[in-house]
Enzyme design. Structure first.
Site, PDB file in Angstrom:
ATOM      1  N   HIS A 320       0.863  -1.291   0.106  1.00  0.00           N
ATOM      2  CA  HIS A 320       0.110   0.102   0.061  1.00  0.00           C
ATOM      3  C   HIS A 320       0.905   1.112  -0.088  1.00  0.00           C
ATOM      4  CE1 HIS A 320      -3.091  -2.490   1.805  1.00  0.00           C
ATOM      5  NE2 HIS A 320      -3.325  -2.794   0.607  1.00  0.00           N
ATOM      6  N   GLU A 323       1.037   3.830   3.044  1.00  0.00           N
ATOM      7  CA  GLU A 323       1.675   3.430   4.295  1.00  0.00           C
ATOM      8  C   GLU A 323       3.587   3.427   4.459  1.00  0.00           C
ATOM      9  OE1 GLU A 323      -0.176  -0.427   4.591  1.00  0.00           O
ATOM     10  OE2 GLU A 323      -2.166   0.638   4.720  1.00  0.00           O
ATOM     11  N   HIS A 416       2.930  -3.281   7.033  1.00  0.00           N
ATOM     12  CA  HIS A 416       1.724  -2.346   6.690  1.00  0.00           C
ATOM     13  C   HIS A 416       1.892  -1.184   7.664  1.00  0.00           C
ATOM     14  CE1 HIS A 416      -0.596  -4.675   3.710  1.00  0.00           C
ATOM     15  NE2 HIS A 416       0.332  -5.576   4.219  1.00  0.00           N
ATOM     16  N   GLU A 486       1.557  -4.594  11.649  1.00  0.00           N
ATOM     17  CA  GLU A 486       0.807  -3.140  11.539  1.00  0.00           C
ATOM     18  C   GLU A 486       1.325  -2.110  12.302  1.00  0.00           C
ATOM     19  OE1 GLU A 486      -1.696  -2.583   9.473  1.00  0.00           O
ATOM     20  OE2 GLU A 486      -2.542  -4.406   8.760  1.00  0.00           O
TER      21      GLU A 486
END
Length: 603
Positions: A320, A323, A416, A486
């Protein structure tokens, strides 16, 4: 007033708009495979911004006022009711030609390309916006009052969605004047900006005179649903914030998170290859070409002795584009793994690391938030990726398959950022191992990293996430330790960094603790693993007793989805929920410590 003077140009960064002869000669020497390509009609400026390396201090989160939502909605209503009095002057558009300088020769200013708007006198206080550099995202800036601007972001290419990442500059500032910026086409129904997060900023004057790098700034920050309807139903959301700049005629960069471009990665990998101490520990190889024709590389890290006996680990990041913290953590991991520490040598002696630093290069170049140039989320394509539409996913999956065939593949992790939650945590997969061994590695990270929150981890297999790397690869290749790492865009809500924004020091700690957790997980005596397994068994017994007592399942009560479905709520309900949230968050944020935490010594 000499507009050609380097000393004065309204704060506009002239170096963005032309290349020196030295830079042109350097371009000729570059490997053509690594010349950045957009693959779209988006034309980049001759240069991109460069920023000083600065270890940002720990900065506390913003404490929202109890009345901030009410005040923001009042301003929104006033803009609607008195729309005829607004300037509504388009002062920047990244795609359309400028009406202000269409007959002006750039050579008049010594430039190859002109800014969209150039003030003609010092009395003109109109800001000069720019985002046509790599990873930039600002479609249009509209001046609605003397010092207030509505900003519109570009959606991801070939989509009408995913407006979250922003990165742009503004010049011609005035000292101690309050400016207000309203980003009016946000998509998500809630944001960490309502929980204390501030935008990131960089001042060229501050960097020059005080050696200040990226810093957090802004006040009267609020994220709320506005009155603009989306074509597919629901409403857009506005991020509004005010800021006072410290210098006249400054150039300010504003971003959602620390920018990390494809060009930055290419330079880093070139330095890594040329480092005499590291070049024998790492091999750089081409994985594939992206849709736009950019080269996607991967790294192999190890001591390259008795390779078949070593266990395999695959790590990927930046699927992504918005990010960006994933790239910083990845870079720090590579630095650690190729470094001179005792722990790094242990890892190279026992493992072969295969690393894909940037999976969505085209999205990064074009300033996308989530998708690639096929207009799809690449992290939903892992089950059956298309070689032409999802080349980096297709070839990375082949890399995983080959690694699995060559050796025992013990760990896969995709890095991420998270836009809705605080802390650092992991998503994994449960179901194949009755002993719940997939919990061990996240628990080791919890012990090694001061901002890792195990209670925020989730090991459920959500149906709408089946195409993600962690679930698809776990199912196909039976990798027990198959995770998504994350990291919050904001910061932590517990521990010594509670209510402080994450910065580069935190990213480095995350990277180092991840590597140390690998050692703890696979060291021969398995001392820490046994401790974790005992803890898992004890917690399982406690949960069973609680289940028996309550006659209801409790597993997963602390977990939440990695990307909750984002359906717009009715305006009245949304306003009420935002108001309630802001009130509760304000009470929590009043606990912010007066002094920043002490920096943790590097490993």
């Amino acid at each position: 007033m000499d507009l050609n003077s380097d000393e004065f140009f309204y704060g506009i960064n002239k170096s963005l708009y032309f290349k020196t002869e030295e830079q042109k000669n350097e371009m000729k020497k570059m490997d053509p495979e690594y010349i950045t390509k957009t693959g779209t009609d988006f034309v980049l400026l001759p240069n991109s911004p460069e920023f000083i390396n600065h270890n940002e201090p720990f900065e506390p989160m913003y404490i929202p006022k109890q009345t901030i939502l009410e005040e923001s909605l009042r301003r929104e209503i006033e803009r609607i009711c008195f729309a005829d009095t607004l300037l509504n002057k388009v002062v920047f558009d990244c795609a359309d030609p400028s009406p202000f300088n269409k007959d002006t020769d750039p050579n008049v200013y010594g430039l190859e390309v002109l800014p969209y708007y150039i003030p003609q006198t010092k009395e003109d206080t109109t800001l000069v916006f720019e985002s046509r550099f790599e990873s930039g995202n600002l479609r249009r800036a509209i001046q609605i009052c003397d010092y207030e601007y509505n900003l519109i972001l570009k959606p991801d290419y070939y989509t009408t969605m995913n407006t979250q990442w922003f990165y742009f500059s503004l010049s011609n500032t005035r000292k101690d004047v309050e400016y207000r910026f309203n980003i009016i086409n946000m998509m998500k129904p809630d944001s960490l900006y309502n929980s204390g997060m501030k935008p990131l900023m960089y001042s060229e004057q501050g960097a020059k005179h005080k050696k200040i790098g990226w810093f957090r700034d802004g006040h009267e920050i609020c994220y709320y649903q506005n009155n603009m309807k989306r074509k597919n139903g629901g409403y857009y959301y506005t991020l509004t914030f005010a800021v006072k700049f410290q210098y006249d005629f400054d150039c300010i960069y504003i971003a959602h998170c620390y920018p990390y471009t494809y060009t930055h990665l290419c330079r880093y990998l070139k330095q890594l290859e040329s480092d005499p101490a590291k070049k024998n520990r790492v091999k750089r190889k081409q994985l594939c070409q992206t849709i736009a024709g950019n080269t996607c590389d991967f790294l192999i890290i190890g001591d390259f002795n008795n390779g078949k006996e070593k266990k395999g680990i695959v790590i990927t990041s930046r699927v992504h584009p918005g990010e960006t913290m994933a790239s910083y953590v990845m870079e720090y991991m590579i630095d650690f793994l190729t470094g001179n520490t005792h722990e790094a040598r242990i890892l190279r002696e026992n493992f072969i690391f295969k690393i894909v630093p940037m999976l969505n290069i085209d999205g990064v170049v074009n300033g996308n938030y989530r998708c690639n140039l096929a207009g799809v989320d690449l992290n939903r394509q892992w089950i059956d990726p298309n070689k032409k539409q999802h080349p980096t996913i297709y070839h990375t999956k082949q890399l995983v398959k080959k690694t699995k065939e060559e050796r025992d593949l013990v760990l896969f992790c995709d890095i991420h950022g998270h836009s809705r939650k605080k802390n650092i945590f992991m998503y994994g997969c449960s179901g194949k191992d009755p002993n719940r061994k997939e919990l061990v590695f996240p628990m080791l990270n919890r012990n090694n990293c001061s901002v890792f929150s195990f209670k925020d981890c989730c090991f459920l297999l959500q149906k709408d996430r089946e195409g993600s790397a962690r679930i698809a690869l776990w199912r196909e290749f039976s990798i027990i330790n198959c995770y998504t790492l994350e990291m919050s865009f904001c910061g932590a809500d517990f521990g010594k960094y509670e209510y402080f924004h994450f910065n580069l020091d935190i990213y480095k700690e995350i990277a180092q603790s991840f590597c140390l957790s690998i050692i703890d997980c696979y060291e021969p005596e398995q001392i820490k693993v046994k401790q974790m397994m005992e803890e898992i068994e004890q917690n399982s017994l406690k949960n069973q007793q609680k289940d028996d007592k309550n006659n209801s399942g409790d597993e997963g009560s602390d977990y939440s989805n990695d990307d909750p479905k984002e359906q717009a709520m009715p305006q009245q309900i949304q306003v009420q929920s935002n108001d309630q949230q802001l009130g509760s968050q304000t009470k929590k944020l009043k606990k912010i410590p007066l002094l920043p935490p002490k920096k943790k010594k590097g490993l």
